[in-house]
Design a protein around this motif. Sequence first.
Motif, PDB file in Angstrom:
ATOM      1  N   LYS A  96      11.084  50.613  67.695  1.00 41.33           N
ATOM      2  CA  LYS A  96      10.245  49.384  67.201  1.00 41.33           C
ATOM      3  C   LYS A  96      10.534  49.355  65.795  1.00 41.33           C
ATOM      4  N   HIS A  97      11.508  48.056  65.749  1.00 44.10           N
ATOM      5  CA  HIS A  97      11.828  47.684  64.290  1.00 44.10           C
ATOM      6  C   HIS A  97      12.178  46.461  64.257  1.00 44.10           C
ATOM      7  N   LYS A  98      11.856  45.736  63.040  1.00 45.58           N
ATOM      8  CA  LYS A  98      11.888  44.365  63.227  1.00 45.58           C
ATOM      9  C   LYS A  98      13.180  43.515  63.396  1.00 45.58           C
ATOM     10  N   ASN A  99      14.427  44.531  63.189  1.00 43.85           N
ATOM     11  CA  ASN A  99      15.698  44.151  63.494  1.00 43.85           C
ATOM     12  C   ASN A  99      16.427  44.452  64.702  1.00 43.85           C
ATOM     13  N   VAL A 100      15.510  45.098  65.567  1.00 40.39           N
ATOM     14  CA  VAL A 100      15.764  45.429  66.965  1.00 40.39           C
ATOM     15  C   VAL A 100      15.139  44.710  67.915  1.00 40.39           C
ATOM     16  N   LEU A 154      27.395  36.579  65.332  1.00 42.75           N
ATOM     17  CA  LEU A 154      28.378  36.627  64.243  1.00 42.75           C
ATOM     18  C   LEU A 154      29.760  35.908  64.241  1.00 42.75           C
ATOM     19  N   ASP A 155      30.102  35.949  65.548  1.00 44.07           N
ATOM     20  CA  ASP A 155      31.622  35.416  65.828  1.00 44.07           C
ATOM     21  C   ASP A 155      31.519  34.024  65.654  1.00 44.07           C
ATOM     22  N   GLU A 156      30.376  33.179  65.797  1.00 42.27           N
ATOM     23  CA  GLU A 156      30.292  31.860  65.600  1.00 42.27           C
ATOM     24  C   GLU A 156      30.404  31.451  64.078  1.00 42.27           C
ATOM     25  N   LEU A 157      29.998  32.345  63.393  1.00 40.48           N
ATOM     26  CA  LEU A 157      30.112  32.086  61.916  1.00 40.48           C
ATOM     27  C   LEU A 157      31.824  31.727  61.739  1.00 40.48           C
ATOM     28  N   PRO A 158      32.271  31.046  60.587  1.00 43.85           N
ATOM     29  CA  PRO A 158      33.437  30.887  60.251  1.00 43.85           C
ATOM     30  C   PRO A 158      34.348  32.348  59.722  1.00 43.85           C
ATOM     31  N   LYS A 159      35.555  32.343  60.368  1.00 42.20           N
ATOM     32  CA  LYS A 159      36.252  33.519  60.180  1.00 42.20           C
ATOM     33  C   LYS A 159      37.347  33.394  58.800  1.00 42.20           C
ATOM     34  N   VAL A 160      37.487  32.171  58.818  1.00 43.26           N
ATOM     35  CA  VAL A 160      38.785  32.193  57.718  1.00 43.26           C
ATOM     36  C   VAL A 160      38.026  31.282  56.696  1.00 43.26           C
ATOM     37  N   ASN A 161      38.967  31.218  55.455  1.00 43.89           N
ATOM     38  CA  ASN A 161      38.502  30.455  54.335  1.00 43.89           C
ATOM     39  C   ASN A 161      36.600  30.398  54.345  1.00 43.89           C
ATOM     40  N   LEU A 162      36.370  31.668  54.108  1.00 44.15           N
ATOM     41  CA  LEU A 162      34.805  31.753  54.102  1.00 44.15           C
ATOM     42  C   LEU A 162      34.408  31.351  52.477  1.00 44.15           C
ATOM     43  N   LYS A 163      33.383  30.626  52.615  1.00 44.44           N
ATOM     44  CA  LYS A 163      32.672  30.298  51.403  1.00 44.44           C
ATOM     45  C   LYS A 163      32.071  31.401  50.890  1.00 44.44           C
ATOM     46  N   LYS A 165      28.880  31.540  50.031  1.00 46.88           N
ATOM     47  CA  LYS A 165      27.628  31.459  50.743  1.00 46.88           C
ATOM     48  C   LYS A 165      27.692  32.066  52.210  1.00 46.88           C
ATOM     49  N   GLU A 166      28.936  31.743  52.937  1.00 48.83           N
ATOM     50  CA  GLU A 166      29.083  32.356  54.366  1.00 48.83           C
ATOM     51  C   GLU A 166      29.074  33.784  54.200  1.00 48.83           C
ATOM     52  N   ILE A 167      29.972  34.298  53.121  1.00 51.83           N
ATOM     53  CA  ILE A 167      30.085  35.876  53.015  1.00 51.83           C
ATOM     54  C   ILE A 167      28.797  36.409  52.957  1.00 51.83           C
ATOM     55  N   ASN A 168      28.103  35.795  51.904  1.00 51.48           N
ATOM     56  CA  ASN A 168      26.611  36.397  51.634  1.00 51.48           C
ATOM     57  C   ASN A 168      25.663  36.606  52.817  1.00 51.48           C
ATOM     58  N   GLU A 169      26.045  35.458  53.666  1.00 50.97           N
ATOM     59  CA  GLU A 169      25.192  35.423  55.055  1.00 50.97           C
ATOM     60  C   GLU A 169      25.426  36.520  55.881  1.00 50.97           C
ATOM     61  N   LYS A 170      26.803  36.921  55.872  1.00 53.45           N
ATOM     62  CA  LYS A 170      27.287  37.894  56.700  1.00 53.45           C
ATOM     63  C   LYS A 170      26.950  39.023  56.207  1.00 53.45           C
ATOM     64  N   ILE A 171      26.845  39.321  54.863  1.00 56.48           N
ATOM     65  CA  ILE A 171      26.548  40.598  54.235  1.00 56.48           C
ATOM     66  C   ILE A 171      25.090  40.870  54.699  1.00 56.48           C
ATOM     67  N   LYS A 172      23.970  39.690  54.519  1.00 57.60           N
ATOM     68  CA  LYS A 172      22.700  39.756  54.877  1.00 57.60           C
ATOM     69  C   LYS A 172      22.483  40.328  56.263  1.00 57.60           C
ATOM     70  N   ILE A 173      23.228  39.687  57.236  1.00 53.91           N
ATOM     71  CA  ILE A 173      22.933  40.176  58.352  1.00 53.91           C
ATOM     72  C   ILE A 173      23.497  41.550  58.870  1.00 53.91           C
ATOM     73  N   PHE A 174      24.630  41.934  58.215  1.00 58.22           N
ATOM     74  CA  PHE A 174      25.156  43.399  58.312  1.00 58.22           C
ATOM     75  C   PHE A 174      24.257  44.269  57.895  1.00 58.22           C
ATOM     76  N   SER A 175      23.485  43.817  56.792  1.00 57.37           N
ATOM     77  CA  SER A 175      22.478  44.980  56.075  1.00 57.37           C
ATOM     78  C   SER A 175      21.414  45.294  57.075  1.00 57.37           C
TER      79      SER A 175
END
Length: 72
Positions: free
Chosen positions: A5-9, A38-47, A49-59
């Motif tokens: 039981k976990h909020k991210n699971v 995550l694959d739907e997030l842009p992969k190239v020329n990340l801004k 803000k987009e990098i920060n969003e991926k870092i939050k999700i990964f965390s």
Amino acid sequence: MKSLKHKNVITVHDVGEIKIAGKPRIYIIMDYINGGTLDELPKVNLKPKEINEKIKIFSKVCTAIQAAHNLV
């Protein structure tokens, strides 16, 4: 996994195996989560803000994995 039981699971309600056309198939019954991947997030020329969003999700993924490891 049912006891995790976990909020991210996502909650797993049942896991099992059935035969379809004579072949065993594994199934997992879990809650439906609306959203993208995550694959739907842009992969190239990340801004930044987009990098920060991926870092939050990964965390969040990391805290979920830690919770799973704490079950053992």
